[in-house]
Scaffold this active site. Structure first.
Site, mmCIF file in Angstrom:
data_model
loop_
_atom_site.group_PDB
_atom_site.id
_atom_site.type_symbol
_atom_site.label_atom_id
_atom_site.label_comp_id
_atom_site.label_asym_id
_atom_site.label_seq_id
_atom_site.Cartn_x
_atom_site.Cartn_y
_atom_site.Cartn_z
ATOM 1 N N LYS A 184 0.867 -1.202 -0.024
ATOM 2 C CA LYS A 184 -0.055 -0.067 -0.084
ATOM 3 C C LYS A 184 0.922 1.276 0.059
ATOM 4 C CE LYS A 184 -4.220 -1.873 0.391
ATOM 5 N NZ LYS A 184 -5.275 -1.705 -0.526
ATOM 6 N N ASP A 212 -0.426 -0.465 -4.534
ATOM 7 C CA ASP A 212 -1.877 0.062 -4.498
ATOM 8 C C ASP A 212 -2.021 1.184 -3.784
ATOM 9 O OD1 ASP A 212 -4.745 0.349 -4.468
ATOM 10 O OD2 ASP A 212 -4.962 -1.456 -3.171
ATOM 11 N N GLU A 230 -1.688 0.074 -8.638
ATOM 12 C CA GLU A 230 -3.211 -0.255 -8.726
ATOM 13 C C GLU A 230 -3.914 1.250 -8.116
ATOM 14 O OE1 GLU A 230 -4.024 -3.658 -6.197
ATOM 15 O OE2 GLU A 230 -6.200 -3.044 -5.928
ATOM 16 N N ASP A 265 -9.129 -0.683 -9.373
ATOM 17 C CA ASP A 265 -9.970 -1.286 -8.495
ATOM 18 C C ASP A 265 -11.129 -0.515 -8.352
ATOM 19 O OD1 ASP A 265 -10.869 -2.294 -6.058
ATOM 20 O OD2 ASP A 265 -9.153 -2.281 -4.717
ATOM 21 N N LYS A 283 -13.317 -7.672 -7.429
ATOM 22 C CA LYS A 283 -13.790 -7.707 -5.886
ATOM 23 C C LYS A 283 -15.538 -8.154 -5.999
ATOM 24 C CE LYS A 283 -10.342 -5.007 -3.324
ATOM 25 N NZ LYS A 283 -9.679 -3.874 -2.873
#
Ligand code: MG
Length: 372
Positions: free
Chosen positions: A166, A191, A216, A241, A265
């Site tokens: 992250k 991400d 991402e 995402d 997701k």
């Protein structure tokens, strides 16, 4: 003789994570998770888990909004017109905008129920393949680079096949450089959960030096122009995402050239039916997609596993062992990833795991019972 679903139980459980997790948008400690149980008069039941987080930071949905929508609107509508097929749920879902994580949870419970009734594993019921699923992990923003390097080492030696970091402003290029220096051959990606704007594009372009699998969601979900700029300019593949919420948004992203990777997701896109359509679209367009994860307990994780079975095994799924999240999971056995980083789809009917109902009851903070 198969029977129809006549009851839907909605339950909220409170569950403590083993470790806090920090992204650019939220810190997750305790989870408040909604579980859905569908049942028929013969005692067959199906389980679904709502992936909505505790506050509307990742998307507009959150546990309390999902609870209200599921109990006041969605479940009454579903039970009023009992669907004979999972496909007919989509017509009911289509009457209401958004609230996709809530819809996904209800659809999950229907899919699990029907797979159990047919006596087949959910992944097979959905049309997936039994091939083992390669898995990777996400690592949150940490207090020091040394702590991060130690954790990367631990996850790599556990067998995980790719590491996602992250990132946010102040925890990005230098951090990636340090990890790449220490792990030259690591399958590595980052991400940002939408932490940057178009003004940051020059800074983000520096990530091209580190051979990343993908970058991402660098920008906010609706900042389509910024994605277009980054996709056209960067060598690093851009992955979407939060921007991917439907088949239509996926088609637009691919046709307009906003990304070259798609994170799917289950909750964010509204359930198994839509997820399968997105997998098929990405596959036909030659764009790699992969199964993303949130902070699911075992039921949600088992549904992710079933969804991941539909996806070509190119990019490792974000599916990791229960023990990374929970002291004790709500399913048995817990999700386990082998020492090569693979998950084997289960062979038992439905989810393929046993729900630990005693633990679920212990953790329940409120519940409602709906009768068709
Ligand atoms: Mg993400």
């Amino acid at each position: 003789m198969p029977t129809g679903i006549v009851t839907i139980d909605v339950r909220e459980i409170a569950f403590r994570r083993r470790h806090s997790f920090v992204s650019s948008r939220a810190t997750t400690d305790d989870r408040r998770i909604i579980l859905i149980t569908t049942g028929d008069s013969n005692g067959t039941r199906g389980w679904g888990e709502c992936s909505a987080p505790e506050e509307p930071r990742y998307c507009e949905e959150w546990t309390a909004s999902a609870w209200e929508f599921i109990n006041s609107i969605l479940v009454p509508a579903v039970l009023e017109a009992p669907p004979t097929q999972i496909a007919s749920l989509q017509e009911i879902f289509g009457r209401f905008r958004g609230n996709r994580m809530a819809k996904a949870a209800v659809e999950e419970a229907y899919c699990d129920f029907e797979a159990r009734q047919k006596g087949v594993p959910l992944w097979r019921f959905l049309g997936g393949s039994a091939e083992p699923i390669p898995c990777g992990v996400a690592i949150g923003i940490m207090s020091s680079i040394d702590d991060l390097l130690a954790l990367v080492e631990k996850e790599v030696s556990s067998g995980y096949r790719r590491i996602k970091l992250k990132i946010q402003r102040g925890w990005d290029v230098a951090v990636v450089a340090a990890v790449r220096r220490t792990f030259p051959a690591l399958a590595l990606m980052v991400d940002a959960n939408g932490a940057y704007t178009l003004d940051d594009i020059d800074a983000l372009a520096q990530l091209d030096a580190y051979d990343l699998l993908m970058l991402e969601q660098p920008f906010a979900p609706d900042d389509l122009w910024a994605f277009k700029q980054a996709h056209d300019r960067f060598n690093t593949p851009i992955c979407l995402d939060e921007s991917i919420v439907s088949l239509a948004s996926t088609r637009a992203a691919l046709k307009l050239g906003l990304c070259s990777m798609v994170n799917i997701k289950l909750g964010r896109v509204g359930g198994h039916s839509v997820a399968r359509e997105i997998v098929n679209l990405c596959t036909s367009e030659g764009i790699p997609c992969w199964c993303g994860g949130q902070h699911e307990a075992g039921i949600g994780r088992a549904h992710n596993l079933a969804m991941a079975s539909l996806i070509p095994r190119i990019v490792p799924a974000e599916l990791s062992a229960s023990e990374r999240y929970w002291d004790e999971d709500i399913i048995s056995p817990p999700i386990q990833v082998d020492n090569k980083g693979y998950l084997q789809p289960p062979t038992a009917p439905g989810l393929g795991f046993v729900v630990n109902e005693d633990l679920v009851l212990q953790c329940t903070v409120r519940e409602t019972h709906h009768q068709g």
